[in-house]
Design a protein around this motif. Structure first.
Motif, PDB file in Angstrom:
ATOM      1  N   THR A  70       0.840  -1.199   0.000  1.00 11.00           N
ATOM      2  CA  THR A  70       0.000   0.000   0.000  1.00 11.00           C
ATOM      3  C   THR A  70       0.868   1.239   0.000  1.00 11.00           C
ATOM      4  N   ASP A  71       0.299   2.327  -0.497  1.00  6.65           N
ATOM      5  CA  ASP A  71       0.976   3.615  -0.408  1.00  6.65           C
ATOM      6  C   ASP A  71       0.640   4.318   0.897  1.00  6.65           C
ATOM      7  N   ASP A  72      -0.360   3.795   1.618  1.00  8.17           N
ATOM      8  CA  ASP A  72      -0.790   4.422   2.870  1.00  8.17           C
ATOM      9  C   ASP A  72      -0.347   3.572   4.054  1.00  8.17           C
ATOM     10  N   ALA A  73       0.933   3.688   4.419  1.00 11.57           N
ATOM     11  CA  ALA A  73       1.465   2.929   5.554  1.00 11.57           C
ATOM     12  C   ALA A  73       0.915   3.461   6.880  1.00 11.57           C
ATOM     13  N   ALA A  74       0.254   4.618   6.824  1.00 17.76           N
ATOM     14  CA  ALA A  74      -0.266   5.213   8.064  1.00 17.76           C
ATOM     15  C   ALA A  74      -1.399   4.392   8.650  1.00 17.76           C
TER      16      ALA A  74
END
Length: 572
Positions: free
Chosen positions: A342-346
């Motif tokens: 994912t690009d959203d590791a948050a």
């Protein structure tokens, strides 16, 4: 109770003043539960007034005991109740300030109650409420003794508590019988789990060791190393489903809180006197206690909700002084995200669950299964706002890797130490005894013995092995100072004794596990973010040699790889 009949004017004044102080002390004590649990300033004045009234009450009953015995009808359990309240005050003051000397103060009052048998007639008065007070006293005293590592006394107290619970349940057949049996079972399981390694003297008697910071175990610092930051605020969070706990402390929390405290100094006021103890130096005298405190301030949070954790994080963040750092330690079960890449590791990689309760309003009605995120899951993104100030993060979880891409958004130093996500099958049924990563951070030699199946060690051998550990710490400290590839964030924290200790024990943990034949594969090794340089620190030949020397000393060299063989582990 008291009656005016047969009292002269002076006696009446004494009884009235005692009743006034007793009532005032109860009101103030009951008000403590309404104080905010966070922040440094909001509760100090109230605690000060409460200490002041209890000090007056304690001294007053000592000075006027004959009149209070004869005219008021003062009973021994009532004196015990006052002493117990003072013990509780000191213990809660320790929790709020992290100053370990207040544990000694608490211990002196609890020990006096037992020594002078203030509660000895509680059962004979045919009042179940008095028996409950006695049982609660025992449970509180055991917690204080555990924290002070008075293990022989702990075992004596557990035996006494078992007998008291038996008497209580036999006499009254109370509704809370199961609850007290559960308390007793939790204490026994906790003590057993914490005693995974027995250190014995020459006569085979057990040796109790302390794992708090002392001048002897403080790792050395290279001359000229700059002091950038000091550890000021700590949050210790625990929520491991299978792990033993007692009094809202999981075993991991119990170990970590000791690791982050200096050894308390014995004080004359903490000794047990032939007469009753007197309160020691009052908190807030001269206003000097918090300005010169020995230990960083910490919060202990057992199964906090997301809202509670966020509140305490915000408070610690707010209280952080210039050049201060905050440490967040979390020992919790993982909450795994749905996304592999994912690009959203948050948020997409999951996080750790701080509270296992499910809020009823959260259900999947009308939604695809799995489309709702865990309500009390702490995601990496939840911590991003707090990186506006220096943050040192330790995650011990089976989903620790969700924090390995932690960004530096505000230019402040941020370091994450992340546990291995798996343990070998031979250790997988031991989760109730605490996590291996935390054990390495708490007592590296105990952890080393544990993974080598050593359950008993003579004290002379322990001291010899501890010499290898000290040598490792000294050598690793030099490597940190001399490394050219090391991210600058590490050295920002390295000047603080506690944070340096944790960083060096992390390196020891990595170096031991990567060379142990039972730990094959990256899922068994801890990670850091930013990454520590492998060749200059983590797998430096001088550190590997010390680990293998330690294995030789304990006659477990066969469990460890030959030099160079460990490289194959990391690639598997």
């Amino acid at each position: 109770m008291s009656s005016d009949v047969g009292m002269d004017e002076n006696e009446r004044k004494i009884v009235n003043e005692f009743c006034h102080l007793l009532e005032k002390s109860k009101q103030l004590f009951n008000g403590l539960r309404d104080l905010p649990q966070y922040g440094h300033k909001q509760w100090q004045a109230y605690f000060g007034r409460t200490f002041d009234v209890y000090t007056k009450l304690w001294k007053f009953q000592q000075q006027h005991r004959p009149v209070l015995d004869g005219k008021y009808g003062l009973k021994r359990w009532q004196i015990g109740e006052i002493a117990s309240k003072i013990g509780q005050l000191y213990y809660h003051y320790y929790l709020r300030t992290s100053e370990t000397n207040y544990l000694n103060e608490s211990y002196s009052f609890y020990a006096a109650i037992r020594m002078r048998a203030y509660y000895s007639k509680a059962a004979k008065d045919d009042r179940p409420d008095l028996m409950v007070k006695k049982l609660r006293y025992y449970a509180r005293f055991i917690v204080v003794c555990l924290l002070l590592k008075k293990m022989k006394l702990v075992r004596d107290l557990v035996r006494e508590l078992a007998k008291q619970i038996d008497d209580y349940t036999t006499t009254y057949e109370p509704e809370d019988q199961m609850e007290w049996n559960l308390v007793l079972a939790e204490i026994k399981a906790f003590i057993e789990a914490d005693g995974m390694l027995s250190v014995v003297d020459v006569d085979s008697s057990p040796v109790v060791l302390s794992y708090r910071l002392t001048p002897l175990n403080t790792p050395p610092l290279e001359k000229g190393t700059p002091m950038y930051l000091t550890l000021q605020e700590i949050l210790i969070v625990g929520n491991c489903h299978e792990q033993v706990k007692f009094s809202e402390l999981t075993l991991d929390m119990f170990r970590m809180l000791q690791t982050l405290e200096r050894e308390p100094q014995e004080d004359l006021s903490t000794q047990i006197y032939d007469t009753s103890p007197a309160p020691g130096k009052q908190p807030f005298e001269n206003g000097d206690r918090l300005s010169r405190r020995e230990n960083p301030h910490k919060y202990l949070l057992y199964k906090p909700t997301y809202g509670q954790l966020n509140t305490f994080l915000a408070s610690g963040f707010k209280e952080l002084p210039p050049n201060g750092a905050m440490l967040l330690y979390i020992s919790a079960d993982g909450c795994h995200g749905n996304a592999k890449h994912t690009d959203d590791a948050a948020y997409d990689l999951g996080g750790v669950v701080t509270n296992s309760r499910r809020d009823l309003e959260f259900n999947n009605k009308g939604k695809r299964p799995g489309s709702l995120k865990e309500h009390h899951c702490l995601h990496p993104g939840d911590l991003y706002p707090y990186t506006r100030k220096p943050l040192f993060l330790i995650i011990d979880s089976d989903n620790s890797s969700s924090f390995q891409n932690f960004p530096n958004l505000f230019g402040q130093p941020v370091v994450c130490l992340l546990s291995p996500e798996q343990t070998p099958t031979t250790l997988q049924d031991q989760h109730q005894k605490g996590n291996l990563f935390t054990l390495f951070l708490h007592s590296p030699l105990t952890a080393f013995c544990y993974i080598c199946n050593i359950i008993e060690i003579p004290i002379l051998m322990w001291d010899k092995c501890q010499g290898h550990i000290d040598k490792f710490m000294s050598e690793a400290s030099k490597l940190f100072a001399r490394s050219r590839k090391l991210d600058h964030a590490f050295m920002q924290f390295f000047g603080d004794d506690f944070l340096r200790l944790l960083l060096l024990r992390f390196v020891l943990c990595y170096c031991v596990l990567i060379n142990h034949r039972g730990f094959k594969g990256t899922v068994y090794y801890p990670l850091s973010h930013p990454a520590l340089p492998t060749d200059e620190i983590l797998e430096h030949p001088s550190l590997v040699k010390i680990v293998l020397d330690l294995a030789n000393t304990l006659d477990v060299r066969g469990l460890f790889s030959e030099p160079g063989e460990a490289d194959m582990h990391t690639s598997s």
